[in-house]
Scaffold this motif. Structure first.
Motif, short mmCIF file in Angstrom:
data_model
loop_
_atom_site.label_atom_id
_atom_site.label_comp_id
_atom_site.label_asym_id
_atom_site.label_seq_id
_atom_site.Cartn_x
_atom_site.Cartn_y
_atom_site.Cartn_z
N PHE A 111 0.82 -1.20 0.00
CA PHE A 111 0.00 0.00 0.00
C PHE A 111 0.86 1.26 0.00
O PHE A 111 0.50 2.26 -0.63
N LYS A 112 1.98 1.22 0.69
CA LYS A 112 2.90 2.36 0.68
C LYS A 112 3.45 2.60 -0.73
O LYS A 112 3.51 3.73 -1.21
N ALA A 113 3.83 1.51 -1.39
CA ALA A 113 4.37 1.63 -2.75
C ALA A 113 3.32 2.15 -3.71
O ALA A 113 3.61 2.98 -4.59
N PRO A 126 -5.23 7.75 -4.94
CA PRO A 126 -4.02 8.57 -5.03
C PRO A 126 -4.28 9.99 -4.52
O PRO A 126 -5.30 10.61 -4.87
N GLY A 127 -3.40 10.48 -3.69
CA GLY A 127 -3.54 11.82 -3.14
C GLY A 127 -4.47 11.92 -1.95
O GLY A 127 -4.58 12.98 -1.33
N GLY A 128 -5.15 10.84 -1.61
CA GLY A 128 -6.05 10.84 -0.47
C GLY A 128 -5.36 10.34 0.79
O GLY A 128 -4.13 10.39 0.90
N MET A 129 -6.13 9.84 1.72
CA MET A 129 -5.57 9.31 2.95
C MET A 129 -4.82 8.02 2.65
O MET A 129 -5.30 7.16 1.91
N SER A 130 -3.65 7.86 3.24
CA SER A 130 -2.84 6.67 2.99
C SER A 130 -3.22 5.54 3.95
O SER A 130 -3.87 5.77 4.98
N PHE A 131 -2.80 4.35 3.61
CA PHE A 131 -2.99 3.17 4.46
C PHE A 131 -2.39 3.42 5.84
O PHE A 131 -3.03 3.14 6.86
N GLU A 132 -1.18 3.97 5.88
CA GLU A 132 -0.51 4.21 7.17
C GLU A 132 -1.25 5.25 8.00
O GLU A 132 -1.41 5.09 9.21
N ASP A 133 -1.71 6.31 7.36
CA ASP A 133 -2.43 7.35 8.10
C ASP A 133 -3.76 6.84 8.64
O ASP A 133 -4.24 7.31 9.68
N PHE A 144 -4.62 3.32 9.28
CA PHE A 144 -4.53 2.23 10.26
C PHE A 144 -3.60 2.54 11.44
O PHE A 144 -3.80 2.02 12.53
N LYS A 145 -2.58 3.34 11.21
CA LYS A 145 -1.66 3.77 12.27
C LYS A 145 -1.09 2.58 13.04
O LYS A 145 -1.26 2.45 14.26
N VAL A 146 -0.37 1.71 12.33
CA VAL A 146 0.23 0.54 12.96
C VAL A 146 1.74 0.68 13.16
O VAL A 146 2.39 -0.21 13.73
N GLU A 147 2.32 1.79 12.70
CA GLU A 147 3.76 2.00 12.83
C GLU A 147 4.19 1.90 14.29
O GLU A 147 3.62 2.53 15.18
N GLY A 148 5.20 1.05 14.55
CA GLY A 148 5.76 0.92 15.89
C GLY A 148 4.97 0.04 16.83
O GLY A 148 5.37 -0.13 18.00
N CYS A 149 3.87 -0.53 16.37
CA CYS A 149 3.04 -1.38 17.24
C CYS A 149 3.51 -2.83 17.19
O CYS A 149 4.01 -3.30 16.16
N ASN A 150 3.31 -3.57 18.27
CA ASN A 150 3.62 -5.00 18.27
C ASN A 150 2.57 -5.73 17.43
O ASN A 150 1.53 -5.17 17.10
#
Length: 294
Positions: free
Chosen positions: A140-142, A167-174, A176-182
């Motif tokens: 999804f980032k790619a 494209p240009g909208g909200m990203s997967f990361e923004d 779900f916000k899973v960065e840094g989570c176990n």
């Protein structure tokens, strides 16, 4: 000796005409779609899009068919057990449309082949296993960085949940916000983001069938079929630029068992106050379903 009839694209997909124009069918013929994961939903997505007349695919899966796939995976048959999923589904797609250009990535999508997998594609369709969150994040980032529309239709209970990352909208990361989570928290956030309405709650009759430690859970063919239908329509709308399709932070969930349809809007994704409350509900459930013997 049996003589096989010659393939005729126009005749094969002539019954699409009416819901699409001749010019639109030609655009579908020229389109290329990437499908990662060819199990329950991914395989059904591929065959639905092949019957829509999409002309080219990049497909990926590193797995082989096993007996426990029989209940929901379109490529799982006694004759295909032990065979690579990518190989089987490529054959099935070409059997529908012999002219289809199908490039298979039998090792799955990796950092090394990511560029090739997404090269020239008009749309990414997500069919990756629920637990493969890191691979999903990478894809999804790619797509977001390359301006490729991305769709996921998740089988939840006996229904489907759709998310569209334009494209240009909200990203997967923004969202779900899973960065840094176990891993356990990532699963919780993925479930919360996929189904803010949680329509599938209440009719799981054997909770012990869910085990996050063993990375397994219940599934049905009905849910996969619903996903394929919703995905096919959504892909058509994106590829042909036909009408509005609500993008994240919007999510759509339809539950056939409860006969309910829900649209949810969650600005800031899982950072939304409603999502934070939902996560408080989900986390204890995952802990109970995540230990061996629990």
């Amino acid at each position: 000796m049996e003589v096989r009839p010659e393939f005729d694209y126009a005749r094969a997909f002539s019954r699409n005409i009416g819901w699409v124009t001749l010019d639109e069918q030609a655009r579908l013929r020229a389109a290329k779609v990437a499908v990662a994961g060819l199990g329950g939903v991914g395989g059904a997505h591929l065959l639905t899009l092949a019957r829509l007349g999409v002309g080219a695919f990049h497909i990926s899966d590193f797995d082989r068919f096993e007996v426990h796939n029989m209940n929901r995976q379109v490529g799982a048959q006694m004759s295909t057990l032990g065979r690579p999923k990518a190989e089987v589904l490529a054959e099935m797609a070409r059997d529908i449309n012999p002219e289809a250009q199908v490039e298979s990535f039998g090792d799955g999508v990796t950092k090394e082949n990511l560029d090739a997998f997404l090269s020239g594609v008009d749309l990414y369709v997500d069919g990756i296993d629920f637990f493969a969150i890191e691979a999903r994040r990478m894809l999804f980032k790619a797509c977001y960085e390359r301006g490729i529309p991305a769709l996921t239709a998740a089988p939840l209970g006996m229904g489907v949940s759709l998310l569209y990352f334009r494209p240009g909208g909200m990203s997967f990361e923004d969202y779900f916000k899973v960065e840094g989570c176990n891993p356990q928290e990532q699963y919780a956030r993925f479930i919360a983001g996929l189904s803010p309405a949680m329509l599938q709650r209440g009719y799981l009759v054997a909770p012990e069938a869910v085990n996050f430690h063993e990375r397994r859970g219940p599934s049905t063919m009905m849910s996969c079929d619903l996903c394929a239908g919703v995905m096919g329509v959504s892909a058509l709308k994106v590829l042909l630029d036909r009408g509005a399709l609500k993008a994240a932070p919007w999510a759509m969930q339809f539950d056939a068992y409860k006969q309910k349809l829900s649209f949810t809007w969650r600005p800031f994704g899982n950072a939304n106050p409603l999502q934070r409350l939902l996560l408080l509900l989900i986390r204890p459930l995952l802990k109970g379903a995540g230990r061996p013997g629990s």
